[in-house]
Design an enzyme around this catalytic site. Structure first.
Site, PDB file in Angstrom:
ATOM      1  CG  ASN A  18      -2.222   0.511   1.160  1.00  0.00           C
ATOM      2  OD1 ASN A  18      -2.952   0.408   2.148  1.00  0.00           O
ATOM      3  ND2 ASN A  18      -2.626   1.078   0.037  1.00  0.00           N
ATOM      4  CD  GLN A  50      -4.877   4.989   1.485  1.00  0.00           C
ATOM      5  OE1 GLN A  50      -4.069   4.048   1.543  1.00  0.00           O
ATOM      6  NE2 GLN A  50      -5.902   5.003   0.634  1.00  0.00           N
ATOM      7  CB  CYS A  79      -5.047   4.519   6.605  1.00  0.00           C
ATOM      8  SG  CYS A  79      -3.921   3.844   5.351  1.00  0.00           S
ATOM      9  N   GLY A  80      -4.999   1.214   8.074  1.00  0.00           N
ATOM     10  CA  GLY A  80      -4.157   0.307   8.850  1.00  0.00           C
ATOM     11  C   GLY A  80      -2.725   0.274   8.350  1.00  0.00           C
ATOM     12  CG  ASN A  81      -1.523  -1.758   4.813  1.00  0.00           C
ATOM     13  OD1 ASN A  81      -1.057  -2.604   5.584  1.00  0.00           O
ATOM     14  ND2 ASN A  81      -2.319  -2.060   3.814  1.00  0.00           N
ATOM     15  CG  ASN A 195     -12.415   1.594   1.782  1.00  0.00           C
ATOM     16  OD1 ASN A 195     -11.573   2.157   1.085  1.00  0.00           O
ATOM     17  ND2 ASN A 195     -12.866   2.115   2.924  1.00  0.00           N
ATOM     18  CD  GLU A 213      -7.004   1.392  -0.102  1.00  0.00           C
ATOM     19  OE1 GLU A 213      -7.184   2.482   0.495  1.00  0.00           O
ATOM     20  OE2 GLU A 213      -5.941   0.755  -0.073  1.00  0.00           O
ATOM     21  NE  ARG A 214     -13.999   6.301   2.251  1.00  0.00           N
ATOM     22  CZ  ARG A 214     -14.435   6.729   3.445  1.00  0.00           C
ATOM     23  NH1 ARG A 214     -15.707   7.076   3.606  1.00  0.00           N
ATOM     24  NH2 ARG A 214     -13.612   6.743   4.476  1.00  0.00           N
ATOM     25  CB  CYS A 222      -6.999  -2.133   1.575  1.00  0.00           C
ATOM     26  SG  CYS A 222      -8.095  -1.055   2.529  1.00  0.00           S
ATOM     27  N   GLY A 223      -5.226  -2.379   4.619  1.00  0.00           N
ATOM     28  CA  GLY A 223      -5.206  -2.991   5.948  1.00  0.00           C
ATOM     29  C   GLY A 223      -6.570  -3.053   6.598  1.00  0.00           C
TER      30      GLY A 223
HETATM   31  N1  LIG Z   1      -9.326   4.277   1.278  1.00  0.00           N
HETATM   32  C1  LIG Z   1      -9.666   4.119   2.696  1.00  0.00           C
HETATM   33  C2  LIG Z   1      -8.536   4.638   3.600  1.00  0.00           C
HETATM   34  C3  LIG Z   1      -7.266   3.801   3.525  1.00  0.00           C
HETATM   35  C4  LIG Z   1      -7.467   2.380   3.906  1.00  0.00           C
HETATM   36  C5  LIG Z   1      -6.306   1.445   3.612  1.00  0.00           C
HETATM   37  N2  LIG Z   1      -5.242   1.902   2.786  1.00  0.00           N
HETATM   38  C6  LIG Z   1      -5.820   0.776   4.868  1.00  0.00           C
HETATM   39  O1  LIG Z   1      -4.655   0.321   4.909  1.00  0.00           O
HETATM   40  O2  LIG Z   1      -6.642   0.636   5.812  1.00  0.00           O
HETATM   41  C7  LIG Z   1     -10.946   4.925   2.995  1.00  0.00           C
HETATM   42  O3  LIG Z   1     -11.185   5.933   2.341  1.00  0.00           O
HETATM   43  O4  LIG Z   1     -11.671   4.529   3.921  1.00  0.00           O
END
Ligand SMILES: N[C@H](CCC[C@H](N)C(=O)O)C(=O)O
Length: 286
Positions: A18, A50, A79-81, A195, A213-214, A222-223
């Site tokens: 990510n 992100q 955003c976990g990652n 997402n 991903e949103r 995507c974590g």
């Molecule tokens: N696109 C996601 C945010 C990043 C999530 C993802 N990169 C992760 O590692 O959790 C959202 O708008 O909710």
């Protein structure tokens, strides 16, 4: 008037593939505007999935407050990652454990090894209003109404501080992610978009996952989607509470503990450090 971010360092990292930028804004009274985030994404070599903006802590005991931006400039509560990448960046200050706050709550991180970090993503939100969905539904099996051609008829909805729709499919690699992802992200059922995950159960502790991903599109990992997928699989009786989630960019271990906290463990990589310039933001001022 010089731009407050002129000559500011920015770190390029990735969490299981990510693509993350970490921008340390501590000591600076500047909130990145969506158009500024988009201007950074448009700069050569700086496109990201992100951007994690790290601010001074807002509460006693917190190490920092984070704002999370998608590549379209939209904000997310989780955003976990990216959080694991922030943990790696701040570990250089000798902090092996962190308490980080976002708009959606507090997240604890812990270093497991040199480039292996665990994030406690907190408790999943499972009520339709917390996802949020546009209408009342049993979040274990929500009818996709109106239907979308090529998408399964039902999905599971979970929030990890951000909205997730999880579709279980027989072959995750066969899904037309680029075609379906954007349509489903903006489906009328999701007032804050969502997402979109397509998950294939390989075993009761082994899940193949692909994510749209949103605010960003298809990513290598995507974590929070991995967390949401594990929770959805357990609720559906398809998985143990601890499983390997296989994403194109790498594997994440997700553990939905009996105290209802969801933990994610996975790799991080430091790629490079760059410097922002005032010129980068000239068009963003409009
Ligand atoms: N696109 C996601 C945010 C990043 C999530 C993802 N990169 C992760 O590692 O959790 C959202 O708008 O909710």
């Amino acid at each position: 008037m010089p731009h407050p971010l002129d000559n500011r360092p920015i770190l390029r990292m990735n969490g299981a593939g990510n693509e993350i930028l970490v921008l340390d804004l501590r000591g600076l009274d500047h909130v990145l505007a969506p158009q500024e985030a988009r201007a950074i994404a448009a700069a050569p070599g700086l496109r990201f999935d992100q951007l994690m903006a790290v601010h001074d802590p807002r509460a006693e005991g917190d190490d920092a407050f984070m704002r999370i931006y998608n590549v379209d400039g939209s904000r997310s509560g989780a955003c976990g990652n990216g959080t694991r990448c922030v943990a790696y960046a701040l570990a250089r200050e000798g902090k092996e454990r962190l308490l980080l706050a976002t708009d959606a709550g507090r997240i604890e991180t812990r270093r497991e090894a040199e480039t292996l970090f665990t994030v406690d993503m907190g408790e999943p939100r499972l009520d339709w209003r917390e996802i949020p969905l546009a209408r009342q539904a049993d979040t274990r099996a929500v009818a996709l109404d109106p239907p979308v051609e090529g998408a399964p008829a039902h999905f599971s909805a979970v929030s990890m501080g951000n909205p997730h729709a999880v579709f279980f499919v027989p072959d995750a690699r066969a899904v037309a992610l680029e075609t379906l992802g954007g349509k489903l992200e903006r489906h009328p059922l999701f007032p804050e978009r969502a997402n979109i995950s397509f998950a294939q159960i390989l075993a009761r502790d082994d899940i193949l996952l692909r994510v749209w991903e949103r605010g960003t599109g298809a990513t290598q990992a995507c974590g929070s989607a991995a967390c949401a997928t594990l929770v959805a699989a357990v609720r559906a009786g398809l998985s143990e509470r601890r499983a390997r989630l296989r994403l194109p960019g790498g594997d994440l271990t997700i553990d939905w503990r009996t105290d209802n906290h969801v933990l994610m463990t996975g790799p991080v990589e430091f790629e490079f450090e760059a410097r922002l310039t005032a010129a980068l933001f000239e068009d963003a001022a409009t």
